[in-house]
Design a protein around this motif. Structure first.
Motif, mmCIF file in Angstrom:
data_model
loop_
_atom_site.group_PDB
_atom_site.id
_atom_site.type_symbol
_atom_site.label_atom_id
_atom_site.label_comp_id
_atom_site.label_asym_id
_atom_site.label_seq_id
_atom_site.Cartn_x
_atom_site.Cartn_y
_atom_site.Cartn_z
ATOM 1 N N MET A 1 0.849 -1.185 0.000
ATOM 2 C CA MET A 1 0.000 0.000 0.000
ATOM 3 C C MET A 1 0.889 1.241 0.000
ATOM 4 S SD MET A 1 -2.994 -1.009 2.750
ATOM 5 C CE MET A 1 -1.936 -1.814 3.959
ATOM 6 N N LEU A 2 0.332 2.325 -0.519
ATOM 7 C CA LEU A 2 1.057 3.588 -0.597
ATOM 8 C C LEU A 2 0.361 4.644 0.254
ATOM 9 C CD1 LEU A 2 1.509 3.659 -4.486
ATOM 10 C CD2 LEU A 2 3.150 2.789 -2.801
ATOM 11 N N MET A 3 1.091 5.708 0.563
ATOM 12 C CA MET A 3 0.507 6.800 1.325
ATOM 13 C C MET A 3 1.042 8.142 0.845
ATOM 14 S SD MET A 3 0.787 7.902 5.323
ATOM 15 C CE MET A 3 0.670 6.272 6.023
ATOM 16 N N VAL A 4 0.175 9.161 0.931
ATOM 17 C CA VAL A 4 0.574 10.552 0.718
ATOM 18 C C VAL A 4 0.331 11.298 2.024
ATOM 19 C CG1 VAL A 4 0.096 12.703 -0.508
ATOM 20 C CG2 VAL A 4 0.068 10.529 -1.751
ATOM 21 N N LYS A 5 1.314 12.064 2.450
ATOM 22 C CA LYS A 5 1.226 12.848 3.686
ATOM 23 C C LYS A 5 1.951 14.170 3.483
ATOM 24 C CE LYS A 5 2.446 12.658 8.619
ATOM 25 N NZ LYS A 5 3.116 11.895 9.690
ATOM 26 N N PRO A 6 1.308 15.299 3.789
ATOM 27 C CA PRO A 6 -0.052 15.571 4.250
ATOM 28 C C PRO A 6 -1.112 15.255 3.182
ATOM 29 C CG PRO A 6 1.401 17.416 4.768
ATOM 30 C CD PRO A 6 2.132 16.516 3.809
ATOM 31 N N ALA A 7 -2.386 15.545 3.546
ATOM 32 C CA ALA A 7 -3.489 15.138 2.675
ATOM 33 C C ALA A 7 -4.232 16.316 2.057
ATOM 34 C CB ALA A 7 -4.466 14.256 3.448
ATOM 35 N N HIS A 8 -4.923 17.132 2.864
ATOM 36 C CA HIS A 8 -5.837 18.074 2.222
ATOM 37 C C HIS A 8 -5.126 19.252 1.586
ATOM 38 C CE1 HIS A 8 -6.695 21.021 5.759
ATOM 39 N NE2 HIS A 8 -6.639 21.809 4.712
ATOM 40 N N THR A 9 -3.856 19.465 1.908
ATOM 41 C CA THR A 9 -3.073 20.464 1.192
ATOM 42 C C THR A 9 -2.282 19.850 0.033
ATOM 43 O OG1 THR A 9 -1.474 20.205 3.001
ATOM 44 C CG2 THR A 9 -2.853 22.162 3.038
ATOM 45 N N TYR A 10 -2.486 18.538 -0.217
ATOM 46 C CA TYR A 10 -1.763 17.834 -1.276
ATOM 47 C C TYR A 10 -2.717 16.983 -2.112
ATOM 48 C CZ TYR A 10 2.545 19.305 0.999
ATOM 49 O OH TYR A 10 3.565 20.059 1.522
ATOM 50 N N LEU A 11 -3.908 17.491 -2.360
ATOM 51 C CA LEU A 11 -4.893 16.735 -3.125
ATOM 52 C C LEU A 11 -4.403 16.429 -4.536
ATOM 53 C CD1 LEU A 11 -8.221 18.520 -2.077
ATOM 54 C CD2 LEU A 11 -7.247 16.407 -1.145
ATOM 55 N N ASP A 12 -3.643 17.346 -5.124
ATOM 56 C CA ASP A 12 -3.130 17.108 -6.474
ATOM 57 C C ASP A 12 -2.179 15.924 -6.500
ATOM 58 O OD1 ASP A 12 -1.318 18.720 -4.916
ATOM 59 O OD2 ASP A 12 -0.180 19.170 -6.740
ATOM 60 N N VAL A 13 -1.387 15.757 -5.432
ATOM 61 C CA VAL A 13 -0.450 14.643 -5.362
ATOM 62 C C VAL A 13 -1.209 13.326 -5.188
ATOM 63 C CG1 VAL A 13 1.556 13.693 -4.171
ATOM 64 C CG2 VAL A 13 1.285 16.177 -4.375
ATOM 65 N N ILE A 14 -2.221 13.328 -4.330
ATOM 66 C CA ILE A 14 -3.052 12.133 -4.148
ATOM 67 C C ILE A 14 -3.633 11.693 -5.490
ATOM 68 C CG2 ILE A 14 -5.166 11.234 -3.095
ATOM 69 C CD1 ILE A 14 -4.631 13.147 -0.727
ATOM 70 N N ALA A 15 -4.185 12.656 -6.225
ATOM 71 C CA ALA A 15 -4.800 12.334 -7.518
ATOM 72 C C ALA A 15 -3.782 11.764 -8.500
ATOM 73 C CB ALA A 15 -5.465 13.576 -8.099
ATOM 74 N N LYS A 16 -2.604 12.347 -8.563
ATOM 75 C CA LYS A 16 -1.585 11.879 -9.505
ATOM 76 C C LYS A 16 -1.078 10.484 -9.132
ATOM 77 C CE LYS A 16 0.058 16.422 -11.028
ATOM 78 N NZ LYS A 16 -0.314 16.222 -12.446
ATOM 79 N N VAL A 17 -0.892 10.236 -7.842
ATOM 80 C CA VAL A 17 -0.435 8.917 -7.417
ATOM 81 C C VAL A 17 -1.493 7.866 -7.731
ATOM 82 C CG1 VAL A 17 0.138 7.503 -5.405
ATOM 83 C CG2 VAL A 17 1.146 9.774 -5.652
ATOM 84 N N LYS A 18 -2.765 8.176 -7.477
ATOM 85 C CA LYS A 18 -3.825 7.204 -7.745
ATOM 86 C C LYS A 18 -3.965 6.942 -9.239
ATOM 87 C CE LYS A 18 -6.854 4.356 -6.217
ATOM 88 N NZ LYS A 18 -6.405 3.205 -5.413
ATOM 89 N N GLN A 19 -3.791 7.972 -10.046
ATOM 90 C CA GLN A 19 -3.850 7.787 -11.496
ATOM 91 C C GLN A 19 -2.683 6.936 -11.991
ATOM 92 O OE1 GLN A 19 -3.962 11.829 -12.908
ATOM 93 N NE2 GLN A 19 -6.040 12.173 -12.141
ATOM 94 N N ALA A 20 -1.517 7.107 -11.371
ATOM 95 C CA ALA A 20 -0.331 6.359 -11.798
ATOM 96 C C ALA A 20 -0.383 4.899 -11.351
ATOM 97 C CB ALA A 20 0.931 7.028 -11.257
ATOM 98 N N TYR A 21 -0.961 4.658 -10.160
ATOM 99 C CA TYR A 21 -0.976 3.302 -9.598
ATOM 100 C C TYR A 21 -2.382 2.968 -9.084
ATOM 101 C CZ TYR A 21 3.965 4.380 -9.755
ATOM 102 O OH TYR A 21 5.209 4.759 -10.174
ATOM 103 N N PRO A 22 -3.349 2.845 -9.981
ATOM 104 C CA PRO A 22 -4.739 2.646 -9.546
ATOM 105 C C PRO A 22 -4.974 1.317 -8.841
ATOM 106 C CG PRO A 22 -4.538 2.367 -11.932
ATOM 107 C CD PRO A 22 -3.230 2.907 -11.451
ATOM 108 N N ALA A 23 -4.115 0.322 -9.066
ATOM 109 C CA ALA A 23 -4.351 -1.001 -8.507
ATOM 110 C C ALA A 23 -3.921 -1.114 -7.047
ATOM 111 C CB ALA A 23 -3.620 -2.058 -9.334
ATOM 112 N N LEU A 24 -3.066 -0.206 -6.580
ATOM 113 C CA LEU A 24 -2.587 -0.298 -5.206
ATOM 114 C C LEU A 24 -3.441 0.549 -4.271
ATOM 115 C CD1 LEU A 24 0.018 -1.386 -6.678
ATOM 116 C CD2 LEU A 24 1.248 -0.530 -4.671
ATOM 117 N N PRO A 25 -3.824 0.007 -3.114
ATOM 118 C CA PRO A 25 -4.544 0.821 -2.128
ATOM 119 C C PRO A 25 -3.721 2.041 -1.738
ATOM 120 C CG PRO A 25 -4.615 -1.501 -1.538
ATOM 121 C CD PRO A 25 -3.626 -1.384 -2.656
ATOM 122 N N LEU A 26 -4.393 3.174 -1.644
ATOM 123 C CA LEU A 26 -3.720 4.433 -1.337
ATOM 124 C C LEU A 26 -4.325 5.056 -0.087
ATOM 125 C CD1 LEU A 26 -1.752 6.732 -2.059
ATOM 126 C CD2 LEU A 26 -3.564 7.706 -3.504
#
Length: 334
Positions: free
Chosen positions: A252-277
């Motif tokens: 599994m992957l994680m992005v930290k922080p979250a609500h100030t980094y929504l663009d990063v969350i979106a890009k990571v999920k688009q790049a690796y949609p199969a892994l839980p984020l």
């Protein structure tokens, strides 16, 4: 199909007229099971220390955990993340991998109280070292810094110790190069091939961690963590960090922080949609909402639910958040 009609034939407000209809067509849903609640566990007995910068949160001794666990499971929260505050700190953070360490003592009690509760065990050293940094220190040309490779061996020991105590998921947070590979190899060698690794793959050097460092008592005695945490100006680097962790065995992957980094969350999920984020809604992000609500500048409930929903909408499959108990209660009311 042509979705682009013209007014007055097309009226998007038609789908917003009734509360039940709005809920029926809602695209992003939030529920208590989406949340992971961080817990701060400290050495001692009969301790419930309020954390001033994080209203509603406490440092708890192990004997105070049972009531907390029963409260959160009653709300429908099914996951916690553990952070330990030891009695003694030293240069290597030995309590973090001691069989009698604070986390190693807490996990069995939690499992006894709520066997189905999922335990994420944070694996790092900042709470355990007397210098407050995330590993063993060594002298470099520019001053003292974390020795990457020496730290890997200790991270592996810590991970195995937590797994042996009953942790369900190992979550290394130090942004140390090679940490996932070292931990995965150690877990496999020790017979814990079934235990997944949630890597803090994308952890930024952020100003949003201040209250956490008070809560976990892990503020660096000198310097900062910019030599291993990411520069907040970078986004393509996040994809590279994830790729390396996946290659090393991250489940599994994680992005930290979250609500100030929504663009990063979106890009990571688009790049690796199969892994839980996962996304970590940090102590600073929590404290900002709390402070503004106390001033009467915004409605806490509405703001928190909106922000947590936006984190899910951006692509997070689950959210580590200090709002877990309150948000779960609000959602249950609805």
């Amino acid at each position: 199909m042509n979705y682009h009609g013209l007014y007055p034939k097309t009226r998007l407000r038609r789908l917003r007229q009734h509360k039940t209809l709005r809920n029926l067509v809602k695209q992003t849903r939030l529920e208590p099971g989406d949340f992971v609640l961080p817990l701060f566990i400290r050495h001692g007995k009969n301790i419930k220390n309020a954390i001033a910068s994080m209203p509603g949160h406490f440092q708890l001794s192990v004997d105070q955990l049972e009531n907390e666990i029963r409260d959160l499971t009653a709300l429908g929260i099914r996951s916690v993340m553990l952070f330990g505050i030891p009695e003694h700190k030293d240069p290597e953070g030995k309590d973090s991998y001691s069989e009698n360490g604070i986390i190693q003592s807490a996990i069995p009690l939690i499992k006894q109280t709520a066997p189905e509760l999922l335990i994420f065990s944070d694996v790092c050293f900042c709470e355990y070292t007397d210098h407050g940094h995330c590993g063993v220190l060594t002298q470099h040309a520019h001053g003292m810094d974390v020795d990457n490779d020496k730290t890997l061996a200790l991270l592996a020991m810590q991970a195995v110790s937590h797994a042996r105590s009953g942790a369900d998921v190992i979550a290394p947070s130090g942004m140390i190069d090679g940490m996932v590979q070292a931990i995965r190899h150690a877990l496999d060698e020790a017979g814990y091939k079934h235990i997944p690794v949630l890597s803090y793959s994308v952890k930024y050097s952020s100003s949003m961690y201040g209250p956490f460092r008070d809560a976990a008592e892990g503020t660096p005695k000198f310097g900062d963590r910019r030599t291993h945490q990411m520069d907040f100006a970078n986004v393509s680097e996040a994809i590279r960090e994830c790729a390396l962790d996946i290659a090393e065995g991250a489940d599994m992957l994680m992005v930290k922080p979250a609500h100030t980094y929504l663009d990063v969350i979106a890009k990571v999920k688009q790049a690796y949609p199969a892994l839980p984020l996962g996304a970590y809604h940090t102590s600073g992000e929590f404290a900002m909402i709390k402070a503004a609500a106390q001033k009467g500048w915004l409605d806490e409930r509405s703001a928190a639910i909106e922000i947590l929903t936006s984190i899910r909408r951006a692509g997070a499959d689950f959210i580590i958040t200090y709002f877990a108990k309150e948000a779960a209660a609000w959602l249950n009311e609805n």
